[in-house]
Write a protein that holds these residues in place. Sequence first.
Motif, PDB file in Angstrom:
ATOM      1  N   GLY B 142     -11.161 -27.901   0.171  1.00  0.00           N
ATOM      2  CA  GLY B 142     -12.606 -27.667   0.140  1.00  0.00           C
ATOM      3  C   GLY B 142     -12.873 -26.193   0.433  1.00  0.00           C
ATOM      4  O   GLY B 142     -11.953 -25.377   0.398  1.00  0.00           O
ATOM      5  N   VAL B 143     -14.120 -25.868   0.702  1.00  0.00           N
ATOM      6  CA  VAL B 143     -14.469 -24.510   1.126  1.00  0.00           C
ATOM      7  C   VAL B 143     -15.150 -24.604   2.490  1.00  0.00           C
ATOM      8  O   VAL B 143     -16.204 -25.230   2.614  1.00  0.00           O
ATOM      9  CB  VAL B 143     -15.409 -23.812   0.118  1.00  0.00           C
ATOM     10  CG1 VAL B 143     -15.915 -22.481   0.673  1.00  0.00           C
ATOM     11  CG2 VAL B 143     -14.701 -23.573  -1.214  1.00  0.00           C
ATOM     12  N   GLY B 144     -14.513 -24.028   3.507  1.00  0.00           N
ATOM     13  CA  GLY B 144     -15.081 -24.058   4.855  1.00  0.00           C
ATOM     14  C   GLY B 144     -15.546 -22.675   5.254  1.00  0.00           C
ATOM     15  O   GLY B 144     -15.199 -21.679   4.608  1.00  0.00           O
ATOM     16  N   GLY B 145     -16.318 -22.612   6.312  1.00  0.00           N
ATOM     17  CA  GLY B 145     -16.786 -21.312   6.763  1.00  0.00           C
ATOM     18  C   GLY B 145     -16.969 -21.280   8.256  1.00  0.00           C
ATOM     19  O   GLY B 145     -17.121 -22.320   8.909  1.00  0.00           O
ATOM     20  N   MET B 167     -23.396 -24.655  -0.159  1.00  0.00           N
ATOM     21  CA  MET B 167     -24.513 -23.904  -0.746  1.00  0.00           C
ATOM     22  C   MET B 167     -24.619 -24.302  -2.204  1.00  0.00           C
ATOM     23  O   MET B 167     -23.623 -24.326  -2.927  1.00  0.00           O
ATOM     24  CB  MET B 167     -24.194 -22.405  -0.703  1.00  0.00           C
ATOM     25  CG  MET B 167     -24.632 -21.739   0.541  1.00  0.00           C
ATOM     26  SD  MET B 167     -24.465 -19.954   0.251  1.00  0.00           S
ATOM     27  CE  MET B 167     -25.309 -19.374   1.681  1.00  0.00           C
ATOM     28  N   HIS B 168     -25.844 -24.546  -2.633  1.00  0.00           N
ATOM     29  CA  HIS B 168     -26.095 -24.913  -4.027  1.00  0.00           C
ATOM     30  C   HIS B 168     -26.194 -23.627  -4.843  1.00  0.00           C
ATOM     31  O   HIS B 168     -27.231 -22.990  -4.890  1.00  0.00           O
ATOM     32  CB  HIS B 168     -27.390 -25.717  -4.091  1.00  0.00           C
ATOM     33  CG  HIS B 168     -27.858 -26.005  -5.474  1.00  0.00           C
ATOM     34  ND1 HIS B 168     -27.369 -27.050  -6.214  1.00  0.00           N
ATOM     35  CD2 HIS B 168     -28.761 -25.372  -6.251  1.00  0.00           C
ATOM     36  CE1 HIS B 168     -27.964 -27.054  -7.392  1.00  0.00           C
ATOM     37  NE2 HIS B 168     -28.816 -26.048  -7.444  1.00  0.00           N
ATOM     38  N   VAL B 169     -25.084 -23.245  -5.460  1.00  0.00           N
ATOM     39  CA  VAL B 169     -25.047 -21.948  -6.150  1.00  0.00           C
ATOM     40  C   VAL B 169     -25.045 -22.056  -7.670  1.00  0.00           C
ATOM     41  O   VAL B 169     -25.390 -21.105  -8.366  1.00  0.00           O
ATOM     42  CB  VAL B 169     -23.809 -21.108  -5.729  1.00  0.00           C
ATOM     43  CG1 VAL B 169     -23.993 -20.564  -4.318  1.00  0.00           C
ATOM     44  CG2 VAL B 169     -22.517 -21.904  -5.850  1.00  0.00           C
ATOM     45  N   GLU B 175     -21.510 -32.748 -12.317  1.00  0.00           N
ATOM     46  CA  GLU B 175     -20.658 -33.547 -11.423  1.00  0.00           C
ATOM     47  C   GLU B 175     -21.218 -33.524 -10.006  1.00  0.00           C
ATOM     48  O   GLU B 175     -21.856 -32.560  -9.586  1.00  0.00           O
ATOM     49  CB  GLU B 175     -19.229 -32.995 -11.415  1.00  0.00           C
ATOM     50  CG  GLU B 175     -18.406 -33.478 -12.593  1.00  0.00           C
ATOM     51  CD  GLU B 175     -16.940 -33.049 -12.485  1.00  0.00           C
ATOM     52  OE1 GLU B 175     -16.335 -33.240 -11.405  1.00  0.00           O
ATOM     53  OE2 GLU B 175     -16.413 -32.522 -13.482  1.00  0.00           O
ATOM     54  N   THR B 176     -20.966 -34.608  -9.286  1.00  0.00           N
ATOM     55  CA  THR B 176     -21.487 -34.726  -7.927  1.00  0.00           C
ATOM     56  C   THR B 176     -20.454 -34.236  -6.918  1.00  0.00           C
ATOM     57  O   THR B 176     -19.273 -34.569  -7.014  1.00  0.00           O
ATOM     58  CB  THR B 176     -21.854 -36.197  -7.631  1.00  0.00           C
ATOM     59  OG1 THR B 176     -22.714 -36.665  -8.671  1.00  0.00           O
ATOM     60  CG2 THR B 176     -22.566 -36.326  -6.296  1.00  0.00           C
ATOM     61  N   CYS B 177     -20.917 -33.464  -5.939  1.00  0.00           N
ATOM     62  CA  CYS B 177     -20.065 -32.973  -4.854  1.00  0.00           C
ATOM     63  C   CYS B 177     -19.867 -34.087  -3.818  1.00  0.00           C
ATOM     64  O   CYS B 177     -20.631 -35.053  -3.785  1.00  0.00           O
ATOM     65  CB  CYS B 177     -20.746 -31.759  -4.218  1.00  0.00           C
ATOM     66  SG  CYS B 177     -19.844 -31.021  -2.838  1.00  0.00           S
ATOM     67  N   ASN B 178     -18.863 -33.945  -2.963  1.00  0.00           N
ATOM     68  CA  ASN B 178     -18.647 -34.915  -1.873  1.00  0.00           C
ATOM     69  C   ASN B 178     -19.882 -35.103  -0.999  1.00  0.00           C
ATOM     70  O   ASN B 178     -20.088 -36.155  -0.415  1.00  0.00           O
ATOM     71  CB  ASN B 178     -17.507 -34.450  -0.965  1.00  0.00           C
ATOM     72  CG  ASN B 178     -16.173 -34.523  -1.667  1.00  0.00           C
ATOM     73  OD1 ASN B 178     -15.960 -35.383  -2.528  1.00  0.00           O
ATOM     74  ND2 ASN B 178     -15.271 -33.613  -1.323  1.00  0.00           N
ATOM     75  N   CYS B 179     -20.695 -34.073  -0.901  1.00  0.00           N
ATOM     76  CA  CYS B 179     -21.876 -34.123  -0.044  1.00  0.00           C
ATOM     77  C   CYS B 179     -23.031 -34.854  -0.718  1.00  0.00           C
ATOM     78  O   CYS B 179     -24.060 -35.117  -0.086  1.00  0.00           O
ATOM     79  CB  CYS B 179     -22.319 -32.717   0.361  1.00  0.00           C
ATOM     80  SG  CYS B 179     -23.133 -31.783  -0.958  1.00  0.00           S
ATOM     81  N   CYS B 184     -22.466 -27.265  -5.714  1.00  0.00           N
ATOM     82  CA  CYS B 184     -22.040 -26.639  -4.457  1.00  0.00           C
ATOM     83  C   CYS B 184     -20.908 -25.643  -4.720  1.00  0.00           C
ATOM     84  O   CYS B 184     -20.111 -25.832  -5.636  1.00  0.00           O
ATOM     85  CB  CYS B 184     -21.541 -27.699  -3.474  1.00  0.00           C
ATOM     86  SG  CYS B 184     -22.861 -28.751  -2.844  1.00  0.00           S
ATOM     87  N   LEU B 185     -20.824 -24.625  -3.874  1.00  0.00           N
ATOM     88  CA  LEU B 185     -19.766 -23.623  -3.993  1.00  0.00           C
ATOM     89  C   LEU B 185     -18.386 -24.276  -4.011  1.00  0.00           C
ATOM     90  O   LEU B 185     -17.500 -23.879  -4.771  1.00  0.00           O
ATOM     91  CB  LEU B 185     -19.864 -22.628  -2.827  1.00  0.00           C
ATOM     92  CG  LEU B 185     -18.772 -21.565  -2.785  1.00  0.00           C
ATOM     93  CD1 LEU B 185     -18.846 -20.646  -3.995  1.00  0.00           C
ATOM     94  CD2 LEU B 185     -18.847 -20.753  -1.493  1.00  0.00           C
ATOM     95  N   GLU B 186     -18.210 -25.279  -3.151  1.00  0.00           N
ATOM     96  CA  GLU B 186     -16.931 -25.986  -3.048  1.00  0.00           C
ATOM     97  C   GLU B 186     -16.473 -26.575  -4.388  1.00  0.00           C
ATOM     98  O   GLU B 186     -15.280 -26.697  -4.645  1.00  0.00           O
ATOM     99  CB  GLU B 186     -17.088 -27.107  -2.006  1.00  0.00           C
ATOM    100  CG  GLU B 186     -15.872 -27.951  -1.776  1.00  0.00           C
ATOM    101  CD  GLU B 186     -15.976 -28.741  -0.476  1.00  0.00           C
ATOM    102  OE1 GLU B 186     -16.151 -28.117   0.590  1.00  0.00           O
ATOM    103  OE2 GLU B 186     -15.895 -29.975  -0.525  1.00  0.00           O
ATOM    104  N   GLN B 187     -17.439 -26.934  -5.242  1.00  0.00           N
ATOM    105  CA  GLN B 187     -17.092 -27.547  -6.526  1.00  0.00           C
ATOM    106  C   GLN B 187     -16.473 -26.565  -7.499  1.00  0.00           C
ATOM    107  O   GLN B 187     -15.883 -26.971  -8.488  1.00  0.00           O
ATOM    108  CB  GLN B 187     -18.348 -28.169  -7.170  1.00  0.00           C
ATOM    109  CG  GLN B 187     -18.831 -29.417  -6.462  1.00  0.00           C
ATOM    110  CD  GLN B 187     -20.009 -30.026  -7.214  1.00  0.00           C
ATOM    111  OE1 GLN B 187     -21.151 -29.616  -7.029  1.00  0.00           O
ATOM    112  NE2 GLN B 187     -19.736 -30.984  -8.073  1.00  0.00           N
TER     113      GLN B 187
END
Lengths: 317, 317
Positions: B142-145, B167-169, B175-179, B184-187
Amino acid sequence: MNQYCVGIDVGGTTVKCGIFTIGGLLMEKWEVPTRKEEDGKNILPDVAESLKQHLADRKIDLTDVEGIGIGVPGPVEPDGYVHICVNLGWKDHRPAKEMQELMGGKIRCAVGNDANVAALGEMWQGGGKGHDNMLMVTLGTGVGGGLILNKHIVAGVHGAGAEIGHMHVREGEQETCNCGGHGCLEQVASATGIVREAKRVLVANADASTMRDYGDALTAKDVCDCAKAGDALAEKALRTAMHYLGLALAHVSMVADPELYVIGGGVSRAGQYLIDLVQDEYAALTPLLNRKAEITLATLGNDAGIYGSARLVLGNE
Amino acid sequence: MNQYCVGIDVGGTTVKCGIFTIGGLLMEKWEVPTRKEEDGKNILPDVAESLKQHLADRKIDLTDVEGIGIGVPGPVEPDGYVHICVNLGWKDHRPAKEMQELMGGKIRCAVGNDANVAALGEMWQGGGKGHDNMLMVTLGTGVGGGLILNKHIVAGVHGAGAEIGHMHVREGEQETCNCGGHGCLEQVASATGIVREAKRVLVANADASTMRDYGDALTAKDVCDCAKAGDALAEKALRTAMHYLGLALAHVSMVADPELYVIGGGVSRAGQYLIDLVQDEYAALTPLLNRKAEITLATLGNDAGIYGSARLVLGNE
């Protein structure tokens, strides 16, 4: 025993001044004209002179004043240095130090950027009262912001803390923002931005709209009024603006995660109607948060700056 | 005189432990298996037992230890309460308090979220050494911060501080993110996201690409390696991922305005090549900043968590 504190909000036209109790009660406020000539060298001396007079009139001794806070309309470095302040004609100033000298050399003085200081004011005695972590957004000619975490202003290492007006939120925007970027929040959610968006909607849609009656004189207030009255195109334009504001707040939540957003500035006079629009967009864009931050209206209006400046010189409680 | 501090990084498979001098020198590190059975009730007792043994072997008395810090893979409330930690099977824990009791009731203990704690570690002795205001981004599955302002973790009121992965970038992502969100950036910028993006690029373009040789087994490392070797489609995919990372960092600059971004996690092994890509995108999206934040690589790898946990129990200096 210090019972009072003073807030000075230096603007391009007038300097607003206020004497407060340390408990946050505004005892008296007044204005001093901003003399920008000669690189604004008279501004602080004028204020100091006026302040001494007002304190004397109230028989308040300077030893009863905890401190004097100053808000300025430009970037302030962490050590209080103001490199340049275009609106005042200032170059190379240390407003806190200068005010201290003008007041006799002993009183505690502090300085901050006006948008940040306004946020602190709303935290102290306005829409954010009782909250230690909040972001204030000012929707005026531009979009300003002030971030407060643990009761402290987050000014940023380069003075860009809470500059949410220049978040790049809108992909594909062709017009250039004042900052040189494209698609900044300010370009769509400021008073100017809302009007621009409404005019674009009017050009792109042939439908009837009461907004057309205003012609070129259309204002953000008109757009809000038309939207509230059910005008579909006005609502469409305003919803777009509030979508991007909601998106920017969602970004802020994924960085600083405050408990509250306080919306102020001229556009916020549209009231709860506007808040509801932002709230919807913000909620849809923060699926990660089970509990969302609240969004509320600012309550201090143009006095936020003097409240916040005064609050600058108080401690953390 | 306390000369040592201890960092504990609780992971889903192993618990990493480290004994440090208070000056930041890692004296010894070791691992303890994470026993997740019975709601993870043995995890902290196992660690305490092992820690006592290691301290005894080194003839370090507990009174010579400033404190024990613990990083956990989930949300930690400001008062140290862990409501739920799925990866460990935990429900209703107060890890710092429990560790203190396990160690005899006197030693200072503290707890934090693992991504935040890793950022603190990089600030203390890693890529962020010498900087008080920084954001660490971990590009892994994933992407953590983790956001540090004035040397302190910004955990957020709802535990969402520095959750920049969500963050919705990216507008228009289907596609749907885990959240539960979209775009999302993670996607797009996580290891998984980079592979997804590369596969999309391969489907959308008929051009030759060495990435095709990897088939379904394509990894983020393969994409980075192909891009570095000059593969146009790999470069296109990676540039898209780094565009969105640069955009997210630009947003962070307009909120918290740190002086440094530290990039870690598996994907960051692509090194300076990756940093240069992000730097370009970030610079283009922050026209407001005359001086930009630096972007650099993390240096502590998997040890960031023990460094940061240990740093949790030290003061502000």
